[in-house]
Design an enzyme around this catalytic site. Structure first.
Site, PDB file in Angstrom:
ATOM      1  N   LEU A  67       0.850  -1.198   0.000  1.00 48.39           N
ATOM      2  CA  LEU A  67       0.000   0.000   0.000  1.00 48.39           C
ATOM      3  C   LEU A  67       0.883   1.245   0.000  1.00 48.39           C
ATOM      4  O   LEU A  67       0.648   2.183  -0.742  1.00 48.39           O
ATOM      5  CB  LEU A  67      -0.904  -0.022   1.239  1.00 48.39           C
ATOM      6  CG  LEU A  67      -1.897   1.119   1.416  1.00 48.39           C
ATOM      7  CD1 LEU A  67      -2.892   1.160   0.269  1.00 48.39           C
ATOM      8  CD2 LEU A  67      -2.646   0.957   2.747  1.00 48.39           C
ATOM      9  N   HIS A 127       7.110   1.325  14.759  1.00 43.46           N
ATOM     10  CA  HIS A 127       6.197   0.344  15.332  1.00 43.46           C
ATOM     11  C   HIS A 127       4.983   0.058  14.445  1.00 43.46           C
ATOM     12  O   HIS A 127       3.945  -0.410  14.931  1.00 43.46           O
ATOM     13  CB  HIS A 127       5.762   0.745  16.756  1.00 43.46           C
ATOM     14  CG  HIS A 127       5.343  -0.419  17.595  1.00 43.46           C
ATOM     15  ND1 HIS A 127       5.978  -1.622  17.571  1.00 43.46           N
ATOM     16  CD2 HIS A 127       4.328  -0.574  18.487  1.00 43.46           C
ATOM     17  CE1 HIS A 127       5.387  -2.455  18.402  1.00 43.46           C
ATOM     18  NE2 HIS A 127       4.378  -1.850  18.966  1.00 43.46           N
ATOM     19  N   SER A 287      -3.638   3.589  21.938  1.00 43.55           N
ATOM     20  CA  SER A 287      -4.277   3.136  20.698  1.00 43.55           C
ATOM     21  C   SER A 287      -4.763   4.324  19.881  1.00 43.55           C
ATOM     22  O   SER A 287      -5.226   5.318  20.432  1.00 43.55           O
ATOM     23  CB  SER A 287      -5.476   2.245  21.055  1.00 43.55           C
ATOM     24  OG  SER A 287      -6.265   1.996  19.906  1.00 43.55           O
TER      25      SER A 287
END
Ligand SMILES: *[C@@H]1O[C@H](CO)[C@@H](O)[C@H](O)[C@H]1NC(C)=O
Ligand SMILES: *[C@@H]1O[C@H](CO)[C@@H](O)[C@H](O)[C@H]1NC(C)=O
Ligand SMILES: *[C@@H]1O[C@H](CO)[C@@H](O)[C@H](O)[C@H]1NC(C)=O
Ligand SMILES: *[C@@H]1O[C@H](CO)[C@@H](O)[C@H](O)[C@H]1NC(C)=O
Ligand SMILES: *[C@@H]1O[C@H](CO)[C@@H](O)[C@H](O)[C@H]1NC(C)=O
Length: 406
Positions: A67, A127, A287
């Site tokens: 992508l 990450h 998150s």
């Protein structure tokens, strides 16, 4: 036995005096330039098919196309007289393994001798959970990546070294500016009930259960030409969930893409001299999936102490958002990061002026003394996987009905 290597970069930017010699530092630097600065970027994408992706520890989540390409971004800062230098690299990979670091250091040594060493080279992974796996030496990672994958390891080693080569060749007199600010609407704590186990006295020091501060370092040369930036912000690049098969650099990579496209006008992604790194920081339980955890089977909220769904248990509890799908969410969060960084970059006026230091230490994590309270201390033991490891998180569920908050 786990040995952890720590390399610290310290820029002393408030005081003008060298703490060791007391000498006036600003006098020794030529007017308007406090450092020599070099920036570089190189591709580190690796194999794009059939290898497991690094992050969700799922051996069946295989790469099946690209992508966005992955890049290593390198920054070298040296004293004006080149007496000291420090290298900082942020690569679009899951994390830097010991194996990877040793191979990079070996290549640097063969090219540059003692110029780039353990104590002045800092390697950091963004990450992203959507890069190829297989570049670790530890058993637990070797299991989930189905072995050591040489093409993965080589691509990252070569990409990091090439980005450092480019930065090395580009060194010029320049200046650093620092700025900080809060990023809103971009992260949540993914284990909020566990966070509440921290002492109230500690929690009261902070206004929220995540760190919302972005720190940004802006680099320009003596003529004011823009060189690049490093920003640090606490966020997991897991806007792309564990059903994804396309290699990509996730939300922070999208932020880099937006910034670099703006500054390298008319050029393709990965081209142009301006380098913008969105590097990882204290992102442990942070998150980007800000709609919060919901049961993927029934749609109801599973924002409860065990991240548990009435039907199907913890396996069904997953967070998402803010977009309509994971691609949209990646762009939305990435754009937030980019916009904040752009503000901080544009307004950065506090100049960094001071001596450069870096340090490196090996720590034997099997034998560290921990003070429990005034009278008692304990010692760390050999490494082991804790219960919480198997429980996973709302960004990627765990195994065997282990749950959070136990
Ligand atoms: C996990 O817990 C759920 C909910 O109680 C149950 O439906 C499911 O069968 C359990 N799975 C396993 C593997 O024990
Ligand atoms: C992952 O994202 C895709 C696309 O946005 C979505 O269809 C899917 O339900 C998500 N999967 C999980 C486990 O959250
Ligand atoms: C553990 O560390 C202490 C110092 O804190 C040292 O004296 C001791 O030899 C170490 N033990 C082992 C087994 O390495
Ligand atoms: C680290 O400490 C452990 C336990 O204290 C000891 O067994 C091991 O030999 C030490 N490793 C090194 C490299 O010192
Ligand atoms: C200090 O910690 C030890 C070990 O956990 C515990 O037994 C003891 O009660 C604690 N002392 C105080 C004053 O909290």
């Amino acid at each position: 036995m786990t040995i952890i290597a720590l390399t610290l970069l310290v820029l002393l930017f408030i005081s003008n005096k060298s703490p060791t010699t007391g000498k006036d530092v600003t006098q020794s630097s030529s007017a308007g330039s406090n450092y020599l600065i070099g920036v570089g970027r190189a591709d580190c994408t690796g194999p794009a098919a059939e290898v497991p992706l690094m992050g969700y520890a799922n051996p069946d989540q295989l790469a099946g196309g690209i992508l966005s390409r992955l890049y290593s971004r390198a920054f070298i800062v040296a004293e004006p007289d080149d007496s000291k230098r420090v290298v900082f690299v942020s690569a679009d990979i899951g994390m830097v393994s010991q194996r990877l670091r040793l191979e990079v250091m070996k290549k640097l040594k063969s090219k540059y001798g003692e110029l780039y060493r353990q104590d002045n080279v800092i390697l950091s992974g963004t990450h992203t959970h959507s890069g190829p796996a297989g570049y670790f030496q530890y058993t637990i990672f070797v299991i989930s990546s189905k072995g050591l994958i040489r093409p993965s390891l080589n691509a990252v080693v070569n990409g990091i070294v090439e980005s450092i080569d480019i930065a090395h060749q580009n060194m010029k007199r320049g200046r650093l500016f620092i700025n900080k600010g809060l990023v809103e609407n971009s992260q949540i704590n993914r284990s909020p009930y566990s966070y509440l186990q921290n002492p109230a006295s500690e929690r009261s020091r902070y206004s929220s259960n995540t760190d919302k501060e972005m720190v940004l370092l802006k680099m320009v040369d003596v003529n004011g030409q823009e060189l690049g930036l490093i920003s640090w912000f606490a966020i997991h690049p897991v806007s792309m969930n564990n059903t994804n098969n396309l290699i990509n650099s996730d939300n922070v990579g999208y932020a880099s893409y937006l910034f670099e496209q703006e500054k390298n006008k008319g050029l393709l992604p990965g081209e142009g001299s301006f380098v913008a790194a969105f590097a990882s920081s204290n992102l442990g339980d942070v998150s980007p999936n800000i709609k919060g955890p919901h049961c993927i089977n029934t749609g109801e909220s599973c924002d409860n102490p065990h991240s548990y769904c009435p039907v199907g248990g913890a396996k069904m509890c997953m967070a998402a958002g803010p977009g309509t799908d994971m691609f949209d969410s990646t762009k939305a969060i990435g754009k937030n990061l980019y916009l904040k960084a752009k503000d901080l970059y544009t307004l950065a006026s506090q100049e960094v002026t001071g001596p450069l230091h870096s340090a490196h230490q090996w720590v034997n994590m099997s034998n560290v003394t921990v003070q429990l309270n005034a009278t008692h201390s304990g010692k760390t033991c050999k490494p082991a996987l804790g219960y919480s490891f198997a429980a996973g998180t709302i960004d990627g569920v765990g195994f065997f009905n282990f749950t959070q908050g136990k």
